[in-house]
Design an enzyme around this catalytic site. Structure first.
Site, short mmCIF file in Angstrom:
data_model
loop_
_atom_site.label_atom_id
_atom_site.label_comp_id
_atom_site.label_asym_id
_atom_site.label_seq_id
_atom_site.Cartn_x
_atom_site.Cartn_y
_atom_site.Cartn_z
N SER A 38 13.78 24.57 -39.55
CA SER A 38 14.86 24.04 -38.74
C SER A 38 16.08 24.98 -38.79
CB SER A 38 15.21 22.63 -39.20
OG SER A 38 16.05 21.97 -38.28
N GLU A 79 8.49 18.82 -29.60
CA GLU A 79 9.83 18.77 -30.18
C GLU A 79 10.81 19.44 -29.23
OE1 GLU A 79 10.94 21.61 -33.36
OE2 GLU A 79 8.80 21.71 -33.79
N HIS A 94 9.09 17.95 -35.00
CA HIS A 94 9.97 18.88 -35.70
C HIS A 94 9.64 18.93 -37.19
CE1 HIS A 94 13.56 21.31 -35.98
NE2 HIS A 94 14.08 20.53 -36.90
#
Length: 451
Positions: A261, A374, A404
């Site tokens: 991320s 995502e 994600h």
């Protein structure tokens, strides 16, 4: 070999292949498309654990029951009624109605997606246990020299938030200072989490999959610290890990970067920083990231095409369910970069942290894993395409129906499911194989240069 007996053949073959012998032989070897000469001798190879308990467990699972994965608790217990009660209790704590997803029992991915779509934060569904055979060693700032900091009172969740900046080593059994090392940048939108909070299951699994020690550091967060504090902390951690291993002070044989991320974006930003401002003798050996945040403008196509809708199709993001994900992301991005009206703010295209907008030539080998479901899919796809066009070696792996940072959900999204999705573990195994392959490549290349 034809004249030798069975065991003699094995010994002679091992000698000819150069594994642990003093019999030096020239062998053709290739790296990045160019020929090299590799001299096989008894020089000690780095301690790279290729068969950790966690890897053995995953491989055994694959061989024994590809279609019928079961949690250890479910396999060991015959009290199905108590298990059902425990599952209902866990579901209630997550505001998930188990009855709503029972029809998907034969499809573990659909079940997990339904669970995530009903969860408030998707934190309780993350993996909760550490990988077997991996220990955690926590290092305070007084040992590493990393910044010691604390959260604003309104951001304090526990007493640990008053004393931040601690790093974690995730150390598989059998590794030492000769092992290649991995520097891990954790996710959380540059605002949340720490190596000790939430991320130990993730870092121990990566350590187990790769057979390498993984160092996760607690970089400074927003709103207390804006960019470039996070990148400066990453650079400091990178310098430190080159000179310090799991056994203490000692030079690294190779260092890799990893993250997820926002941390995946930070790992890529660090790789770019080191490309432009190299540290002599400290080249990045490779980068592996999951769902990296590479474009802080949030203008990629997937912010619209993967936005959650009520029908919950397999291409929609069950975690980021805001009607306008790009708009919902802007407050956090302004917290990192500063508001556009402020004099000392950065634009969302700032290439030092919004790496899609940087020049992407001459990167080290990069592997990217991302879910097809995502909203940040475009961050990975667009980055990979641009880097490949610039001639950088980037592998992109898009996983259908995955969400994600899906590699952190190997336990079935918090419920005792008879089956769990295979994709998170497969992706983790591929990350480990990628790092191991590069580790041997770099070892052999360095050896060629010495000779």
């Amino acid at each position: 070999l034809k004249a030798a007996g069975g065991m003699s053949r094995i010994v002679l073959a091992a000698l000819l292949l150069g594994w642990g012998s003093d019999w030096a032989m020239l062998m053709p070897w290739r790296r990045h498309g160019r020929p090299a000469l590799r001299v096989a001798t008894s020089r000690r190879r780095p301690a790279l654990v290729q068969n950790t308990p966690w890897r053995r467990h995953v491989l055994a699972e694959n061989a024994a029951a590809v279609a019928q994965r079961r949690f250890t608790l479910l396999r060991a217990s015959s009290d199905q009624e108590s298990l059902q009660k425990a599952e209902l209790a866990r579901a209630a704590s997550r505001s998930v109605a188990v009855e709503e997803v029972e029809e998907e029992e034969d499809d573990p991915v659909a079940r997990c997606r339904a669970i995530l779509a009903k969860s408030k934060t998707c934190e309780a569904e993350l993996d909760q246990t550490w990988a077997p055979g991996v220990k955690i060693v926590t290092l305070p700032p007084s040992v590493t020299g990393f910044p010691s900091w604390s959260r604003y009172p309104e951001y304090v969740v526990s007493d640990a938030d008053w004393d931040r900046g601690h790093a974690d080593w995730a150390i598989p059994e059998g590794v030492d200072n000769s092992s290649p090392r991995v520097l891990y940048c954790h996710g959380g939108g540059y605002e949340l989490y720490s190596p000790q909070c939430t991320y130990r299951p993730a870092t121990t699994r990566l350590a187990a999959a790769s057979g390498m020690p993984v160092l996760a550091f607690d970089y400074r967060k927003v709103p207390e610290f804006r960019h470039p504090a996070q990148l400066e902390d990453a650079l400091q951690a990178y310098r430190w890990i080159w000179e310090n291993g799991p056994d203490g002070p000692g030079r690294a044989t190779a260092v890799f970067l990893a993250g997820d991320s926002a941390g995946g974006g930070l790992a890529l930003a660090l790789a770019l920083r080191l490309r432009d401002e190299p540290i002599e003798g400290c080249e990045v050996s490779g980068v592996t990231v999951v769902s990296p945040e590479t474009d802080l403008t949030c203008s990629g196509e997937s912010y619209k095409t993967r936005r959650w809708v009520d029908d919950g199709s397999d291409h929609r993001d069950p975690m980021f369910r805001a009607p306008d994900p790009a708009k919902a992301s802007m407050p956090a991005i302004h917290s990192l970069l500063g508001h556009p009206d402020e004099e000392d703010s950065y634009h969302p295209t700032e290439p030092s942290i919004s790496v899609l907008h940087a020049d992407l030539h001459d990167l080290p080998p990069v592997q990217i894993h991302v879910g097809d479901a995502e909203v940040m899919l475009s961050d990975s796809v667009d980055f990979a395409e641009k880097a490949q066009e610039a001639g950088s070696p980037v592998e992109l792996k898009v996983w259908p129906r995955m969400w994600h940072t899906f590699t952190q959900f190997t336990e079935g999204c918090g419920l005792q499911l008879e089956q769990v999705p295979e994709e998170p573990k497969k992706a983790l195994m591929q990350q480990g194989e990628f790092l191991q392959r590069l580790a041997w490549d770099w070892y052999d290349y360095d050896y060629d240069e010495e000779e």
